[in-house]
Enzyme design. Structure first.
Site, short mmCIF file in Angstrom:
data_model
loop_
_atom_site.label_atom_id
_atom_site.label_comp_id
_atom_site.label_asym_id
_atom_site.label_seq_id
_atom_site.Cartn_x
_atom_site.Cartn_y
_atom_site.Cartn_z
N LYS A 105 10.89 -9.53 11.63
CA LYS A 105 12.30 -9.54 11.23
C LYS A 105 13.21 -9.81 12.43
O LYS A 105 14.22 -10.47 12.31
CB LYS A 105 12.66 -8.19 10.60
CG LYS A 105 14.09 -8.09 10.08
CD LYS A 105 14.28 -8.92 8.84
CE LYS A 105 15.70 -8.93 8.33
NZ LYS A 105 15.96 -10.15 7.50
N LYS A 147 12.55 -20.46 2.49
CA LYS A 147 12.30 -19.23 1.73
C LYS A 147 10.95 -19.30 1.03
O LYS A 147 10.17 -18.37 1.06
CB LYS A 147 13.38 -18.98 0.66
CG LYS A 147 14.70 -18.47 1.08
CD LYS A 147 14.76 -17.07 1.61
CE LYS A 147 14.49 -17.01 3.08
NZ LYS A 147 15.57 -17.15 4.00
C1 F6R Z 1 13.99 -16.48 7.50
C2 F6R Z 1 14.54 -15.68 8.56
C3 F6R Z 1 14.50 -16.21 9.95
C4 F6R Z 1 15.75 -15.75 10.73
C5 F6R Z 1 15.63 -16.16 12.19
C6 F6R Z 1 16.86 -15.77 12.99
O1 F6R Z 1 14.13 -15.85 6.27
O2 F6R Z 1 14.99 -14.59 8.35
O3 F6R Z 1 14.39 -17.59 9.95
O4 F6R Z 1 16.87 -16.31 10.15
O5 F6R Z 1 14.50 -15.56 12.76
O6 F6R Z 1 17.07 -14.40 12.95
P1 F6R Z 1 18.46 -13.77 13.28
O7 F6R Z 1 19.41 -14.20 12.23
O8 F6R Z 1 18.22 -12.30 13.28
O9 F6R Z 1 18.88 -14.28 14.63
#
Ligand code: F6R
Length: 590
Positions: A585, A465
């Site tokens: 994101k 973070k």
């Molecule tokens: C960090 C963050 C990323 C996601 C990763 C997986 O804050 O958000 O590390 O956790 O890119 O993303 P998801 O959960 O959408 O598969």
């Protein structure tokens, strides 16, 4: 990652495209562009940086009823206008999300045929290839041309295409990269995800791999495996609405604050109404796969499941797992954890698991996302739309679910009281002031995070973070590992954040803190109330005490100060908290 929009209908496309792009901003981007038909000509506008820069270039007096738009997150080539989308070659203008892996041989082939290229991108090559096919097969319907191109392209793609000479139609082709089509009143919206047009329509359908669409003003033709087929739409629940800041400066802060309310909501769903979770005890092997923050949640899951059983759970980073030797069969379960449900690496692991006859379970936030759709079973985490690139509430929602699964797995009686008191505990931590700590960190080059066992996992997340939103280098170490190398990095006033919630190792971690303190570290101690009988006040410079809770819920409590330390440090640095540089994101490429 790249965001795509398209519009065809009775209204002016320009404001619709800009609005859609703004709604997709949260995905992360570094340039943007639109293209639209005007008097049978295609007008192209692009700009690096924010969408506001693009808006300045657009003549809002222009009226068009068909157009496409794109936010680019650079993969092939620098962040310059030439590389941004839409790309235009000959009669083809298109936007693309994904990667055409065989673009170099295709580029060479097209150069030999006389094509030249302005950009470094794979997308321009795909654009030129479509133009070449169209030139070669002038009488062929464009949907056939798309079919031919799909056979040639290797990789992932979602294309929305304008063809000069066909000024009343929009074309779409997709494989692996997500694409949805929203259905309005005599109008169609195309987007990478339905958030782009939540306010315009709740009726949509999701394209499958290799689908081709030809969209006219009031008709949509869907072609699958060479045949035109009827499309079936879904209706989004009414309570899904576009997110807003609600008087918060950033979505990240809003989403951190939401966590206490969300825990109460999850308590209602699982503890009061007793929603059942899938039985995961019947498998001989469990592999958890995920990326980033979701991977950290997976590690917590492993810890909690193994805590009171003899069962061993394996956790893997998805981008590694997809290429390694797997040990799966029909008695295995692969759990995919993902907020977006679109992460390309995680998605490919689920496909791999299915190929090896394993059962698949998704722990997913976004309803009906690609991973959710292909998993055998899905647990939705009900965290609501997460806008901030840095994940916070989705992480706690994943841990919440995993904590319940772990207790069911080991046949522990869930202590409802612990969960009921959780929202107030979280709330109190959210109300604390973290700016003093933030001020200590903003000028530093490095920050180190220490913890043992479950606290080390929380520190991995705390460190992620901090680095992703403040751009300060940080690393998490198991506290006992320090003297095997990393302690050489400790200098006078180096910040060391240490977490102690694990009773069995609390005193050991305190000894490690003393070691860094003796070398001049500035120690920020986050410690569970009453975990040690007496605490030597000389070992820390700042202290945050955490309210007591059991092991299953403690990682939900202990992550809150870490999220807020990252947030307030970034705030004091004045950086773009919700859209950190280079990050996206939804990571839809490998
Ligand atoms: C960090 C963050 C990323 C996601 C990763 C997986 O804050 O958000 O590390 O956790 O890119 O993303 P998801 O959960 O959408 O598969």
């Amino acid at each position: 990652m790249c965001g795509i929009v398209g519009y065809i209908g009775k209204n002016n496309a320009l404001p619709k495209l800009i609005k859609g792009l703004k709604r997709l901003e949260y995905r992360g981007y570094d340039s943007a562009g639109i293209a639209y038909f005007k008097n049978k000509e295609i007008i192209l506008k692009k700009s690096v940086g924010r969408i506001a820069n693009l808006e300045e270039k657009i003549n809002l007096q222009d009226e068009s009823f068909i157009g496409i738009g794109h936010t680019r997150w650079a993969t092939h080539g620098k962040v310059v206008e030439e590389n941004s989308h839409p790309h235009q070659v000959g009669n083809i203008t298109l936007v693309h999300n994904g990667i055409i892996e065989n673009y170099l041989p295709l580029k060479k082939e097209l150069q030999e045929k006389g094509y030249s290229f302005k950009s470094e991108t794979d997308t321009e090559v795909a654009c030129a290839y479509l133009d070449y096919l169209l030139e070669k097969n002038k009488k062929m319907p464009f949907t056939e041309i798309l079919k031919q191109a799909a056979n040639t392209f290797i990789g992932s793609f979602a294309f929305v295409i304008l063809v000069k000479g066909i000024d009343n139609q929009l074309f779409v082709l997709k494989r692996e990269s997500p694409l949805v089509i929203g259905i309005g009143n005599k109008e169609f919206y195309v987007a990478s995800d339905f958030q782009a047009y939540l306010e315009e329509t709740k009726e949509y359908f999701i394209l499958e791999d290799n689908d081709i669409c030809q969209i006219e003003n009031n008709a949509l033709h869907l072609y699958r495996e060479g045949k035109e087929i009827p499309y079936k739409t879904n209706i989004l629940e009414d309570n899904i609405s576009s997110p807003s800041l609600n008087n918060n400066k950033h979505y990240m802060l809003k989403e951190i604050k939401e966590q206490s309310v969300l825990i109460s909501k999850w308590n209602k769903i699982y503890l009061e109404k007793g929603k059942e979770l899938p039985d995961i005890t019947k498998y001989k092997r469990i592999d958890i796969i995920a990326c980033g923050t979701a991977y950290h949640a997976g590690l917590i899951g492993k810890y909690l499941i193994e805590k009171n059983t003899d069962f061993e759970v394996n956790v893997y980073v998805a981008s590694e797992y997809r290429y390694q030797k797997v040990h799966l069969n029909k008695e295995s379960l692969v759990i995919a954890i993902s907020q977006s449900g679109e992460t390309a690496d995680t998605l490919s692991c689920v496909k791999l698991a299915k190929k090896n006859n394993a059962k698949t379970l998704g722990i997913i936030n976004v309803y009906n996302s690609s991973i959710a759709r292909i998993c055998d079973e899905v647990i939705y985490t009900n965290a609501g739309i997460e806008v901030s690139v840095a994940s916070t509430k989705a992480y706690t929602s994943q841990i919440y679910i995993l904590s319940l699964l772990a207790q069911e797995f080991s046949q522990q009686k869930i202590d409802k009281n612990t969960y009921t008191t959780l929202p107030q505990k979280v709330e109190k931590l959210i109300e604390k002031d973290y700016t003093k700590i933030g001020r200590q960190l903003i000028t530093k080059k490095d920050v180190f995070f220490l913890g043992r066992r479950i606290d080390y996992i929380s520190m991995l997340e705390g460190s992620l973070k901090l680095k992703e939103i403040t751009y300060i280098h940080s690393e998490a170490f198991p506290a006992g590992e320090l003297k095997h190398g990393p302690i050489s990095l400790i200098e006078e006033k180096t910040p060391v954040i240490s977490l102690i919630t694990d009773k069995t190792t609390a005193l050991k971690t305190i000894s490690n803190i003393k070691e860094v303190k003796a070398r001049g570290a500035y120690v920020i101690l986050i410690i569970k109330e009453g975990i040690v009988p007496t605490l030597d006040k000389t070992i820390y410079d700042e202290i945050i005490t955490l309210p007591p809770s059991d092991d299953y819920t403690m990682p939900i409590i202990s992550i809150i100060p870490l999220q807020l330390i990252a947030y307030y440090t970034a705030l004091l640095k004045g950086v773009d908290i919700d859209k950190p540089r280079n990050l996206a994101k939804s990571v839809t490429v490998e």
